[in-house]
Scaffold this motif. Structure first.
Motif: not given
Length: 138
Positions: A41-60
């Motif tokens: 049903k889906e593709i899953k992408v899991i990234c370890n981003l210790p210490g980051l908040k959603k404001e620090d991450v961009k998804i394009d």
């Protein structure tokens, strides 16, 4: 005793200054560990981003080429004037991880969640309806 330890033993202050001075040459560029998995049903992408908040991450998403890119930056913490490090293992810097997606995914249905330093992106697959047709015989 390993050679590096012998040098440290002879002149520990010089050795520490050479290894742990204030330049960035020993700091590794941050690359998040990433898992990509697939179900029916889906593709899953899991990234370890210790210490980051959603404001620090961009998804394009590049819709033409079906590429999902996670990017951001881990910033170097401010060092106090009288602080000397004895060990530096944490990485800093900009990062970008790209995953090529199959053509049968719903790019409009992508969802992302960042919790406890783990980014989870789910990309649903399109429900393919059985296409059956009758062929006329000439």
């Amino acid at each position: 005793m390993p050679r590096q330890h012998q040098v440290a033993h002879r002149n520990p202050n010089n050795w520490l200054n050479q290894i742990f001075n204030d330049d960035d040459r020993l700091l590794n560029e941050f690359q998040p560990t990433t898992d990509v998995s697939e179900t029916d049903k889906e593709i899953k992408v899991i990234c370890n981003l210790p210490g980051l908040k959603k404001e620090d991450v961009k998804i394009d998403v590049d819709e033409q080429h079906h590429v999902l890119t996670v990017s951001g930056e881990v910033k170097k913490e401010k060092k106090e004037d009288n602080e000397r490090y004895h060990c530096v293992e944490r990485s800093v810097g900009s990062f970008s991880r790209s995953v090529t997606l199959p053509k049968n995914v719903d790019l409009d249905g992508i969802k992302a969640n960042l919790e406890h330093g783990v980014l989870r992106v789910t990309v649903p697959k399109k429900v393919e309806e059985s296409k059956k047709r009758t062929i006329n015989i000439d």
